[in-house]
Design an enzyme around this catalytic site. Structure first.
Site, mmCIF file in Angstrom:
data_model
loop_
_atom_site.group_PDB
_atom_site.id
_atom_site.type_symbol
_atom_site.label_atom_id
_atom_site.label_comp_id
_atom_site.label_asym_id
_atom_site.label_seq_id
_atom_site.Cartn_x
_atom_site.Cartn_y
_atom_site.Cartn_z
ATOM 1 N N HIS A 66 -43.034 -69.478 49.386
ATOM 2 C CA HIS A 66 -42.581 -68.865 50.781
ATOM 3 C C HIS A 66 -43.696 -67.838 50.984
ATOM 4 C CE1 HIS A 66 -39.421 -65.594 51.849
ATOM 5 N NE2 HIS A 66 -40.339 -66.042 52.876
ATOM 6 N N MET A 97 -46.644 -62.487 48.534
ATOM 7 C CA MET A 97 -46.600 -61.389 49.447
ATOM 8 C C MET A 97 -48.007 -60.606 49.323
ATOM 9 S SD MET A 97 -43.309 -59.552 48.093
ATOM 10 C CE MET A 97 -41.461 -60.403 48.007
ATOM 11 N N HIS A 152 -39.060 -71.164 43.225
ATOM 12 C CA HIS A 152 -39.176 -70.572 44.464
ATOM 13 C C HIS A 152 -40.266 -69.491 44.009
ATOM 14 C CE1 HIS A 152 -38.299 -69.057 48.424
ATOM 15 N NE2 HIS A 152 -38.468 -67.700 48.054
ATOM 16 N N MET A 162 -44.891 -64.774 52.640
ATOM 17 C CA MET A 162 -44.652 -63.608 53.554
ATOM 18 C C MET A 162 -45.800 -62.649 53.439
ATOM 19 S SD MET A 162 -41.262 -62.486 51.327
ATOM 20 C CE MET A 162 -41.617 -63.844 50.055
ATOM 21 N N ASP A 215 -32.217 -66.926 51.443
ATOM 22 C CA ASP A 215 -33.038 -66.054 50.365
ATOM 23 C C ASP A 215 -32.824 -64.673 50.309
ATOM 24 O OD1 ASP A 215 -35.040 -65.408 48.799
ATOM 25 O OD2 ASP A 215 -36.724 -66.062 50.007
ATOM 26 N N SER A 274 -36.303 -67.516 41.818
ATOM 27 C CA SER A 274 -37.433 -67.125 42.285
ATOM 28 C C SER A 274 -38.266 -66.207 41.181
ATOM 29 C CB SER A 274 -37.000 -66.062 43.234
ATOM 30 O OG SER A 274 -38.150 -65.207 43.555
ATOM 31 N N MET A 307 -34.050 -65.666 55.735
ATOM 32 C CA MET A 307 -33.754 -64.638 54.986
ATOM 33 C C MET A 307 -32.488 -63.958 55.004
ATOM 34 S SD MET A 307 -37.058 -63.681 53.267
ATOM 35 C CE MET A 307 -36.094 -62.837 52.449
ATOM 36 N N ASP A 311 -42.631 -66.732 45.596
ATOM 37 C CA ASP A 311 -42.793 -65.730 46.812
ATOM 38 C C ASP A 311 -44.152 -65.142 46.977
ATOM 39 O OD1 ASP A 311 -40.177 -65.267 47.928
ATOM 40 O OD2 ASP A 311 -39.621 -64.779 46.019
HETATM 41 C C1 DX5 Z 1 -37.438 -61.501 48.873
HETATM 42 C C2 DX5 Z 1 -37.886 -62.903 48.338
HETATM 43 C C3 DX5 Z 1 -36.746 -63.525 47.525
HETATM 44 C C4 DX5 Z 1 -36.572 -62.675 46.156
HETATM 45 C C5 DX5 Z 1 -34.934 -62.597 46.264
HETATM 46 O O1 DX5 Z 1 -38.416 -60.584 49.722
HETATM 47 O O2 DX5 Z 1 -38.250 -63.638 49.483
HETATM 48 O O3 DX5 Z 1 -37.264 -64.579 47.202
HETATM 49 O O4 DX5 Z 1 -37.101 -63.207 45.147
HETATM 50 O O5 DX5 Z 1 -34.538 -61.954 45.429
HETATM 51 P P1 DX5 Z 1 -32.950 -61.678 44.857
HETATM 52 O O6 DX5 Z 1 -32.326 -63.098 44.822
HETATM 53 O O7 DX5 Z 1 -32.925 -60.872 43.612
HETATM 54 O O8 DX5 Z 1 -32.379 -61.247 46.447
HETATM 55 ZN ZN ZN Z 2 -38.409 -66.003 49.036
#
Ligand code: DX5
Ligand code: ZN
Length: 229
Positions: A73, A44, A40, A75, A182, A15, A144, A42
């Protein structure tokens, strides 16, 4: 429990959330050179989760610099507002949260018709049973295993039961979606993820904080396979 249709090899998806944001191109090169399967990404928005990360321009700018599938992904609240831009940016898998969208069925169809593979994500407090109607329509279910918002948290063990329930559903109904876990995926939790029937392992901190990220992925692969035998 033997589950029908399980993959022998995991798909490993480092990620970018845990990368150095001032040097994303190098992070992408590291992910590829280390032998990962997916990247990956993310997203946010400061609303669905408090943190803020990347928009579609970052995805579009990075896309030409990797051969690996981009696993986006979202969020975000109102994911339908961002789907067209991320599809245009080159998202290969495009997942949004069930909790953020009333008309998930319609959005799955929109994602598919835009050329990306639709994925549905759930937070730890959402039961897997709420996905029953969507399972035949999606390519990916993202479970998650921490509360979303930041890297480096501990995996919540009860989320693995949801993964196992989804894998069982998949076998019973003859479906073919991938299951991604994840959050908190590392050397200790990978055997548990493997036994729960996961296919895709997202790794943020466990990849980027490793002294040797390629070795970390090799070990992840071996641990996954050993637990599945
Ligand atoms: C968290 C993200 C993950 C994050 C995971 O909200 O969706 O993708 O990068 O990080 P680790 O592997 O450090 O838990
Ligand atoms: Zn993620």
């Amino acid at each position: 429990m033997i589950l029908y249709g399980l993959m022998e090899e995991p798909l490993l998806a480092p990620s970018l959330l845990s990368a150095d944001f001032s040097d994303m191109r190098s992070a992408l090169a590291l992910i590829e050179a280390a032998g990962a399967d997916w990247v990956h990404f993310d997203v946010m928005d400061g609303r669905f989760v408090p943190n803020l990360t990347f928009g579609p321009k970052m995805a579009a700018d990075l896309k030409p610099h990797t051969r690996l599938p981009l696993d986006v992904h979202l969020m975000t609240v109102e994911p339908e507002r961002l789907v067209p831009a991320f599809a245009a940016a080159g998202a290969d898998y495009l997942s949004f949260h069930l909790e953020a969208c009333v008309h998930a069925h319609r959005l799955v169809e929109t994602i598919r018709s835009s050329g990306a593979k639709p994925g549905i994500a759930i937070v730890p407090s959402t039961p897997a049973s709420l996905l029953a109607e969507l399972l035949p329509l999606v390519d990916l279910v993202l479970v998650m295993t921490v509360d979303p918002g930041q890297g480096g948290q501990h995996l919540i063990l009860s989320c693995l039961e949801k993964c196992a329930a989804l894998a069982a559903q998949r076998a019973e109904r003859g479906l073919s979606f991938l299951i991604s876990l994840d959050g908190g995926i590392n050397a200790e939790t990978i055997p548990l993820a493997s036994r729960a029937g996961a296919d895709v392992l997202v790794m943020g901190s466990a990849f980027f904080s490793a002294d040797d990220p390629a070795a970390a992925l090799r070990k992840a692969r071996d641990a996954f396979k050993a637990a599945r035998r």
